[in-house]
Design a protein around this motif. Sequence first.
Motif, PDB file in Angstrom:
ATOM      1  N   VAL A 159       0.853  -1.200   0.000  1.00  0.00           N
ATOM      2  CA  VAL A 159       0.000   0.000   0.000  1.00  0.00           C
ATOM      3  C   VAL A 159       0.880   1.237   0.000  1.00  0.00           C
ATOM      4  O   VAL A 159       0.677   2.154  -0.806  1.00  0.00           O
ATOM      5  N   LYS A 160       1.883   1.271   0.881  1.00  0.00           N
ATOM      6  CA  LYS A 160       2.775   2.432   0.944  1.00  0.00           C
ATOM      7  C   LYS A 160       3.562   2.598  -0.351  1.00  0.00           C
ATOM      8  O   LYS A 160       3.793   3.718  -0.796  1.00  0.00           O
ATOM      9  N   ALA A 161       3.980   1.504  -0.959  1.00  0.00           N
ATOM     10  CA  ALA A 161       4.744   1.588  -2.203  1.00  0.00           C
ATOM     11  C   ALA A 161       3.911   2.185  -3.331  1.00  0.00           C
ATOM     12  O   ALA A 161       4.410   2.974  -4.133  1.00  0.00           O
ATOM     13  N   LEU A 162       2.629   1.834  -3.394  1.00  0.00           N
ATOM     14  CA  LEU A 162       1.770   2.319  -4.482  1.00  0.00           C
ATOM     15  C   LEU A 162       1.089   3.647  -4.170  1.00  0.00           C
ATOM     16  O   LEU A 162       0.853   4.452  -5.069  1.00  0.00           O
ATOM     17  N   MET A 163       0.748   3.883  -2.895  1.00  0.00           N
ATOM     18  CA  MET A 163      -0.044   5.056  -2.527  1.00  0.00           C
ATOM     19  C   MET A 163       0.750   6.125  -1.782  1.00  0.00           C
ATOM     20  O   MET A 163       0.286   7.251  -1.667  1.00  0.00           O
ATOM     21  N   GLY A 164       1.914   5.763  -1.229  1.00  0.00           N
ATOM     22  CA  GLY A 164       2.672   6.711  -0.422  1.00  0.00           C
ATOM     23  C   GLY A 164       2.184   6.679   1.017  1.00  0.00           C
ATOM     24  O   GLY A 164       1.460   5.781   1.435  1.00  0.00           O
ATOM     25  N   ASN A 165       2.594   7.680   1.790  1.00  0.00           N
ATOM     26  CA  ASN A 165       2.154   7.765   3.182  1.00  0.00           C
ATOM     27  C   ASN A 165       0.715   8.261   3.242  1.00  0.00           C
ATOM     28  O   ASN A 165       0.322   9.137   2.469  1.00  0.00           O
ATOM     29  N   PRO A 166      -0.090   7.732   4.175  1.00  0.00           N
ATOM     30  CA  PRO A 166      -1.488   8.155   4.264  1.00  0.00           C
ATOM     31  C   PRO A 166      -1.624   9.590   4.765  1.00  0.00           C
ATOM     32  O   PRO A 166      -0.793  10.075   5.532  1.00  0.00           O
ATOM     33  N   ALA A 167      -2.677  10.266   4.318  1.00  0.00           N
ATOM     34  CA  ALA A 167      -2.969  11.616   4.793  1.00  0.00           C
ATOM     35  C   ALA A 167      -3.429  11.569   6.245  1.00  0.00           C
ATOM     36  O   ALA A 167      -3.116  12.458   7.030  1.00  0.00           O
ATOM     37  N   LYS A 212      -6.655   2.448  10.309  1.00  0.00           N
ATOM     38  CA  LYS A 212      -7.288   2.913   9.071  1.00  0.00           C
ATOM     39  C   LYS A 212      -6.367   3.939   8.444  1.00  0.00           C
ATOM     40  O   LYS A 212      -5.998   4.912   9.092  1.00  0.00           O
ATOM     41  N   TRP A 213      -5.989   3.691   7.198  1.00  0.00           N
ATOM     42  CA  TRP A 213      -5.143   4.612   6.444  1.00  0.00           C
ATOM     43  C   TRP A 213      -6.019   5.281   5.400  1.00  0.00           C
ATOM     44  O   TRP A 213      -6.622   4.618   4.563  1.00  0.00           O
ATOM     45  N   GLN A 214      -6.079   6.617   5.438  1.00  0.00           N
ATOM     46  CA  GLN A 214      -6.942   7.371   4.533  1.00  0.00           C
ATOM     47  C   GLN A 214      -6.103   8.118   3.505  1.00  0.00           C
ATOM     48  O   GLN A 214      -5.138   8.788   3.835  1.00  0.00           O
ATOM     49  N   TYR A 215      -6.533   7.996   2.237  1.00  0.00           N
ATOM     50  CA  TYR A 215      -5.877   8.672   1.120  1.00  0.00           C
ATOM     51  C   TYR A 215      -6.919   9.459   0.339  1.00  0.00           C
ATOM     52  O   TYR A 215      -8.070   9.050   0.258  1.00  0.00           O
ATOM     53  N   ARG A 216      -6.491  10.574  -0.243  1.00  0.00           N
ATOM     54  CA  ARG A 216      -7.346  11.348  -1.149  1.00  0.00           C
ATOM     55  C   ARG A 216      -6.703  11.306  -2.516  1.00  0.00           C
ATOM     56  O   ARG A 216      -5.525  11.632  -2.668  1.00  0.00           O
ATOM     57  N   THR A 242     -12.080   9.483  -1.702  1.00  0.00           N
ATOM     58  CA  THR A 242     -11.422   9.189  -0.438  1.00  0.00           C
ATOM     59  C   THR A 242     -11.343   7.675  -0.341  1.00  0.00           C
ATOM     60  O   THR A 242     -12.354   6.982  -0.447  1.00  0.00           O
ATOM     61  N   THR A 243     -10.144   7.171  -0.171  1.00  0.00           N
ATOM     62  CA  THR A 243      -9.922   5.726  -0.071  1.00  0.00           C
ATOM     63  C   THR A 243      -9.393   5.420   1.320  1.00  0.00           C
ATOM     64  O   THR A 243      -8.445   6.039   1.777  1.00  0.00           O
ATOM     65  N   ILE A 244     -10.029   4.468   1.988  1.00  0.00           N
ATOM     66  CA  ILE A 244      -9.618   4.073   3.329  1.00  0.00           C
ATOM     67  C   ILE A 244      -9.258   2.593   3.311  1.00  0.00           C
ATOM     68  O   ILE A 244     -10.066   1.748   2.927  1.00  0.00           O
ATOM     69  N   PHE A 245      -8.029   2.305   3.732  1.00  0.00           N
ATOM     70  CA  PHE A 245      -7.568   0.931   3.870  1.00  0.00           C
ATOM     71  C   PHE A 245      -7.563   0.605   5.355  1.00  0.00           C
ATOM     72  O   PHE A 245      -6.993   1.345   6.150  1.00  0.00           O
ATOM     73  N   THR A 246      -8.176  -0.497   5.748  1.00  0.00           N
ATOM     74  CA  THR A 246      -8.053  -0.985   7.107  1.00  0.00           C
ATOM     75  C   THR A 246      -6.925  -1.998   7.100  1.00  0.00           C
ATOM     76  O   THR A 246      -6.975  -2.994   6.386  1.00  0.00           O
ATOM     77  N   ILE A 247      -5.885  -1.724   7.881  1.00  0.00           N
ATOM     78  CA  ILE A 247      -4.698  -2.564   7.945  1.00  0.00           C
ATOM     79  C   ILE A 247      -4.714  -3.316   9.273  1.00  0.00           C
ATOM     80  O   ILE A 247      -4.764  -2.694  10.342  1.00  0.00           O
ATOM     81  N   ALA A 248      -4.721  -4.637   9.219  1.00  0.00           N
ATOM     82  CA  ALA A 248      -4.693  -5.474  10.415  1.00  0.00           C
ATOM     83  C   ALA A 248      -3.629  -6.545  10.227  1.00  0.00           C
ATOM     84  O   ALA A 248      -3.583  -7.195   9.176  1.00  0.00           O
TER      85      ALA A 248
END
Length: 107
Positions: A39-47, A80-84, A89-95
């Motif tokens: 996720v970080k590689a494709l989207m970067g750091n979450p907002a 929850k990682w939120q991206y714009r 708005t895209t939210i990934f739940t990371i567990a």
Amino acid sequence: MHRYILFMVLLVCSAGAHALESLRVGSQVLSVGDSAARVKALMGNPAVRTKAGSDKSARKNASKSVGKSKRATAKEKGEKWQYRRDGHTTIFTIANGKIAHIEDSAR
């Protein structure tokens, strides 16, 4: 004629349910079960980055998790990682270091 309309409605509904399992990012696809590092590689750091069970209602519901599936329980834990991006708005739940859930909505 009615069968055709019913078929089209079911087809549209099933496509919407599949969208919550994966997300296209450029020419790549992120899916439930992929790593947080991907996720970080494709989207970067979450907002925005928050604990998934940080609000009162989530804690109340988490205590009633008897009989829930593993995926539903994982959705309540983790972060929850939120991206714009692109008006969404895209939210990934990371567990446990993996994507447990993907939400994508228009702003």
